[in-house]
Design a protein around this motif. Structure first.
Motif, PDB file in Angstrom:
ATOM      1  N   GLU A 161      46.957  54.506  38.594  1.00 19.56           N
ATOM      2  CA  GLU A 161      45.856  53.818  39.266  1.00 19.56           C
ATOM      3  C   GLU A 161      45.478  52.545  38.511  1.00 19.56           C
ATOM      4  O   GLU A 161      45.179  51.510  39.116  1.00 19.56           O
ATOM      5  N   ALA A 162      45.504  52.600  37.175  1.00 18.34           N
ATOM      6  CA  ALA A 162      45.194  51.419  36.376  1.00 18.34           C
ATOM      7  C   ALA A 162      46.205  50.304  36.617  1.00 18.34           C
ATOM      8  O   ALA A 162      45.856  49.122  36.673  1.00 18.34           O
ATOM      9  N   HIS A 163      47.480  50.677  36.775  1.00 19.82           N
ATOM     10  CA  HIS A 163      48.504  49.674  37.060  1.00 19.82           C
ATOM     11  C   HIS A 163      48.315  49.071  38.446  1.00 19.82           C
ATOM     12  O   HIS A 163      48.532  47.871  38.638  1.00 19.82           O
ATOM     13  N   ARG A 164      47.918  49.903  39.414  1.00 22.26           N
ATOM     14  CA  ARG A 164      47.718  49.376  40.769  1.00 22.26           C
ATOM     15  C   ARG A 164      46.588  48.350  40.806  1.00 22.26           C
ATOM     16  O   ARG A 164      46.663  47.355  41.535  1.00 22.26           O
ATOM     17  N   SER A 165      45.561  48.594  40.047  1.00 21.22           N
ATOM     18  CA  SER A 165      44.390  47.714  40.090  1.00 21.22           C
ATOM     19  C   SER A 165      44.501  46.521  39.152  1.00 21.22           C
ATOM     20  O   SER A 165      43.646  45.644  39.172  1.00 21.22           O
ATOM     21  N   SER A 166      45.551  46.480  38.309  1.00 21.82           N
ATOM     22  CA  SER A 166      45.685  45.371  37.358  1.00 21.82           C
ATOM     23  C   SER A 166      46.293  44.172  38.051  1.00 21.82           C
ATOM     24  O   SER A 166      47.184  44.307  38.900  1.00 21.82           O
ATOM     25  N   PRO A 167      45.851  42.939  37.724  1.00 23.00           N
ATOM     26  CA  PRO A 167      46.465  41.732  38.299  1.00 23.00           C
ATOM     27  C   PRO A 167      47.874  41.581  37.775  1.00 23.00           C
ATOM     28  O   PRO A 167      48.175  41.921  36.638  1.00 23.00           O
ATOM     29  N   ALA A 168      48.767  41.089  38.593  1.00 22.75           N
ATOM     30  CA  ALA A 168      50.169  40.906  38.188  1.00 22.75           C
ATOM     31  C   ALA A 168      50.670  39.587  38.724  1.00 22.75           C
ATOM     32  O   ALA A 168      50.083  38.981  39.607  1.00 22.75           O
ATOM     33  N   GLY A 169      51.814  39.180  38.202  1.00 23.84           N
ATOM     34  CA  GLY A 169      52.448  37.956  38.675  1.00 23.84           C
ATOM     35  C   GLY A 169      52.206  36.782  37.752  1.00 23.84           C
ATOM     36  O   GLY A 169      51.535  36.872  36.742  1.00 23.84           O
ATOM     37  N   SER A 170      52.748  35.631  38.110  1.00 24.05           N
ATOM     38  CA  SER A 170      52.639  34.426  37.297  1.00 24.05           C
ATOM     39  C   SER A 170      51.259  33.818  37.454  1.00 24.05           C
ATOM     40  O   SER A 170      50.583  34.041  38.448  1.00 24.05           O
ATOM     41  N   PRO A 171      50.812  33.023  36.495  1.00 27.15           N
ATOM     42  CA  PRO A 171      49.556  32.290  36.649  1.00 27.15           C
ATOM     43  C   PRO A 171      49.610  31.405  37.884  1.00 27.15           C
ATOM     44  O   PRO A 171      50.663  30.882  38.241  1.00 27.15           O
ATOM     45  N   PRO A 172      48.464  31.184  38.567  1.00 23.56           N
ATOM     46  CA  PRO A 172      48.456  30.403  39.809  1.00 23.56           C
ATOM     47  C   PRO A 172      49.077  29.028  39.662  1.00 23.56           C
ATOM     48  O   PRO A 172      49.832  28.588  40.519  1.00 23.56           O
ATOM     49  N   SER A 173      48.768  28.309  38.576  1.00 21.52           N
ATOM     50  CA  SER A 173      49.303  26.962  38.413  1.00 21.52           C
ATOM     51  C   SER A 173      50.818  26.976  38.308  1.00 21.52           C
ATOM     52  O   SER A 173      51.509  26.135  38.877  1.00 21.52           O
ATOM     53  N   LEU A 174      51.372  27.972  37.569  1.00 23.74           N
ATOM     54  CA  LEU A 174      52.819  28.079  37.431  1.00 23.74           C
ATOM     55  C   LEU A 174      53.458  28.410  38.764  1.00 23.74           C
ATOM     56  O   LEU A 174      54.501  27.874  39.125  1.00 23.74           O
ATOM     57  N   SER A 175      52.837  29.307  39.550  1.00 17.10           N
ATOM     58  CA  SER A 175      53.385  29.676  40.853  1.00 17.10           C
ATOM     59  C   SER A 175      53.467  28.462  41.763  1.00 17.10           C
ATOM     60  O   SER A 175      54.449  28.265  42.481  1.00 17.10           O
ATOM     61  N   ARG A 176      52.429  27.611  41.744  1.00 21.82           N
ATOM     62  CA  ARG A 176      52.433  26.426  42.604  1.00 21.82           C
ATOM     63  C   ARG A 176      53.552  25.469  42.198  1.00 21.82           C
ATOM     64  O   ARG A 176      54.226  24.884  43.042  1.00 21.82           O
TER      65      ARG A 176
END
Length: 751
Positions: free
Chosen positions: A730-745
């Motif tokens: 459950e902790a993993h599901r609720s944790s933010p994941a992925g690249s930082p927004p600026s890097l993604s853009r």
């Protein structure tokens, strides 16, 4: 929360490589680069077109890495090494193989226009104009550009192309970290080109300019964003047609990418505490979790699970208790003394990992001089009469064939000398052995003696110790000294045979010279007098080794083990002006998690010395909150930095610090959260088997009989474990994941 990525790399072998030497052969080795940063160099295999390396590495790296490249090189003594070819695996390719990429890959030609590196800092804007919108591109700076000139730098400039128009920046001389701060504008028209191309070039006065890389920007996406600024990774020019693959040979690789999301330490505390409670003395009982973990772990991943569990308990100060519990579990299901610790059980695998983690430095001190002597002497050694090669001996003009008996006699003398030297070194090394290793062997010796107390089994406790010390630690290191960092290069055929025979002799001594070990190869019989003498020496050594008191164990355990040690050259400059003289002083440095110290001692050996030092420094600084994000790779000479030509001495660094890419070693500082995450991931994979086991135990006669303390209600550790797994999930599901927004853009913008 943090994202962690790691690569498990095994460079197996090559085949059908082209001949680069006039002898019709090559001397190949491999260099591994992550995003153009060299991190690994294998040993050179001499005079072959089908080299075998068999080298394994574990690399920790940032989740944002782009590719890993394997370059096959030909070593030359008198000129620059030749590039044979390369294999490049992108992150997307590796992510598409969850179980890892495995197999043969064709080597491709290395094109200079594809060998680019570095990043460029751009500010891109869509601004309103009088008639139409305008595209504004500000070229600010670049870093870590490829050095194309003989002076170790480049003369970079940038060419910006859009809709048939080209504009260029000024040229920055002799820098791989140039700053321009120049702006260009283009008119945006309906139906115009959809991409903006920014190319970096190295200016040359005489020859053609060298390509340094390019960035292609999607204008439609930029129009939607209106403004974007950031560091863009320079991409190679792949517009050229490739030659047919396969003409440069192939490389067999095994590469596996793993991405882990590591939660804060508090999330793992329930899991760590639950596992620690299972191994602490006085809390063990039927239905233990460690036993269930072993039961549900497949043979393929048992080594990995054993290593992770060991590191987790080592970080909690419970490694000895964890191994003691495994010894008891193994002894409880063993009825025959001659089969004890001979299988690939969790106890055997954990003990193997423990000796490598805690005893590698000790192994180098004991075995290193003997291995060096074998390599330096290069004597022909053979005991098997069917394999003896008779050669000429004697001085010039008096050659005579050496008889088979003479070869065998000299071989026995050589092997006896090596074996005697090794046993003598072991006998003298009791106090040099790490306290935690001695204490663990003490527990093993006691448990086995309690399980097999009869007089006919008096050797069994000694054999239990040697089954790990000799058969699973010393002998493998003798057979493959390169893989244990005892030598820089693999042994040649003659030395390999000597090492094999020496390892067999060590195994016979470790088996206490039992009839079964003697019966395997009768031609080893000439070594028996030395082996019998060695058995007595080894038993005396083990008796002293396990004789350690708990107070001595605690006192000796206070010393911080070294993360890395070896020679470094300190540069010293004398005087000022054009006639300045320089000298280098070699000192022996030792890096621990507490200090960096040096002394005047003999040098050590390492095939990747610089990379290992950088890796070790990064590991001990991983939790350093004051770590700088950038630095100057040059020096401040006169009135400016040599790297970026900035005139402010306090100016921010022009290159980013690479604190992420590290090589995993057995003596790495422990990462408690990562080990807990790896255990959680494994348990999640066998959750179904654990639930089925819980159902069986809940309905069986053992229900409700979990170990308890005074006045406590019976507890169900397996039910607690399943609850902890659910909470972590459950902790993993609720944790933010992925690249930082600026890097993604930026990644979306760059095509």
């Amino acid at each position: 929360m943090a994202k962690r990525s790691s690569l498990s790399i095994r460079i197996v072998e090559g085949k059908n490589l082209p001949a680069k030497d006039i002898t019709g052969s090559s001397d190949p080795y491999c260099i591994v680069k992550v995003d153009n940063e060299p991190i690994i160099r294998t040993a050179t295999v001499w005079k072959t077109l089908c080299p075998f390396w068999g080298e394994e590495y574990e690399v920790h790296l940032p989740p944002t890495f782009h590719s890993v490249a394997f370059y096959v090189m030909d070593e030359d003594a008198l000129s620059r090494d030749d590039v044979i070819g390369k294999v490049c695996l992108t992150r997307d390719t590796l992510a598409a193989h969850p179980k890892g990429f495995s197999g043969w890959a064709h080597l491709t030609e290395v094109d200079p226009d594809e060998e680019v590196q570095g990043e460029i800092h751009l500010r891109l804007e869509v601004v309103p104009g009088t008639r139409a919108c305008r595209l504004r591109c500000s070229v600010l700076e670049a870093r870590d550009l490829a050095p194309k000139d003989r002076n170790g730098a480049s003369d970079p400039f940038v060419r910006v192309r859009y809709n048939g128009r080209t504009q260029e920046t000024s040229i920055v001389k002799k820098s791989c970290y140039p700053r321009w701060n120049e702006t260009f504008e283009f008119e945006l028209e309906e139906g115009a080109a959809e991409v903006l191309c920014v190319e970096a070039w190295d200016w040359d006065l005489v020859s053609r300019n060298d390509f340094l890389g390019k960035v292609v920007v999607n204008v439609q996406r930029l129009w939607a964003a209106q403004r974007e600024e950031g560091w863009f990774r320079l991409q190679p020019d792949q517009s050229k047609s490739r030659r047919e693959e396969g003409h440069l040979g192939s490389l067999q690789l095994e590469v596996r990418l793993r991405d882990e999301t590591v939660l804060p330490s508090s999330c793992y505390q329930p899991l760590v505490q639950l596992l620690c409670r299972e191994v602490k003395p006085g809390t063990q009982g039927p239905g233990q979790l460690i036993s269930l973990i072993e039961e549900t772990t497949s043979t393929e991943c048992r080594q990995e699970v054993a290593t992770t569990l060991l590191k987790l308990f080592l970080g909690q100060g419970l490694a000895k208790d964890f191994l003691d519990l495994l010894f008891q579990l193994e002894l409880s299901r063993t009825s025959e003394a001659n089969t004890l610790f001979r299988s690939n059980s969790l106890a055997s695998k954990s003990m193997e990992s423990f000796l490598k983690v805690a005893g590698m430095r000790y192994l180098h001190g004991v075995l290193g001089p003997i291995i060096d002597r074998v390599f330096e002497e290069k004597k022909y050694v053979e005991l098997d009469p069917s394999k003896v090669e008779v050669k000429d001996v004697g001085c010039s003009g008096l050659h005579r064939p050496q008889t088979e008996a003479e070869v065998l006699e000299q071989s026995v003398q050589t092997l006896c000398a090596h074996l005697g030297a090794l046993l003598s070194a072991l006998s003298r090394s009791v106090r040099a052995c790490p306290a935690v290793v001695r204490a663990t062997f003490r527990q093993l010796f006691r448990r086995v003696r309690e399980r097999f107390p009869s007089a006919q089994d008096e050797n069994v406790p000694f054999i239990a110790v040697t089954s790990f010390l000799c058969l699973r630690f010393v002998s493998p290191a003798i057979l493959a000294p390169k893989l244990f960092h005892l030598r820089e290069r693999h042994a040649d055929a003659r030395t390999s045979r000597t090492l094999l025979l020496l390892a067999k002799a060590v195994q016979n001594v470790g088996n206490m010279d039992t009839p079964a070990s003697r019966a395997k190869e009768a031609w080893m019989e000439p070594l028996q007098p030395t082996v019998r003498q060695g058995v007595a020496q080894l038993k005396d050594f083990i008796t002293k080794l396990v004789d350690i008191q708990e107070k001595d164990e605690r006192a000796l355990s206070l010393q911080a083990p070294p993360v890395k040690e070896g020679p470094l050259f300190i540069h010293r400059t004398k005087g000022k002006g054009p006639l300045t003289s320089s000298s280098f002083k070699k000192l022996h440095f030792s890096l621990t998690t507490e200090a960096l110290s040096f002394a005047k001692t003999p040098s050590s050996k390492s095939v990747n010395e610089l990379n290992q030092w950088l890796s070790a420094l990064r590991k001990v600084c991983i939790n350093n909150t004051g770590l700088l994000g950038s630095y100057h790779p040059g020096i401040f000479r006169g009135d400016k930095w040599s790297c970026c030509h900035q005139r402010d001495k306090t100016d921010l660094g022009c290159n980013k610090t690479r604190s992420w890419v590290t090589l995993q070693e057995w003596n790495d500082p422990l990462d408690h959260d990562l080990e807990a995450q790896l255990i959680y991931r494994h348990l999640l994979g066998v959750e179904a088997a654990l639930r089925e086991k819980h159902r069986q135990l809940s309905t069986g006669p053992e229900a409700g009989r979990g170990p308890t303390g005074p006045g406590e209600a019976p507890r169900d550790p397996l039910a607690e474990l399943l609850q902890v797994l659910g909470d972590l999930q459950e902790a993993h599901r609720s944790s933010p994941a992925g690249s930082p927004p600026s890097l993604s853009r930026i990644l979306e913008l760059q095509t």
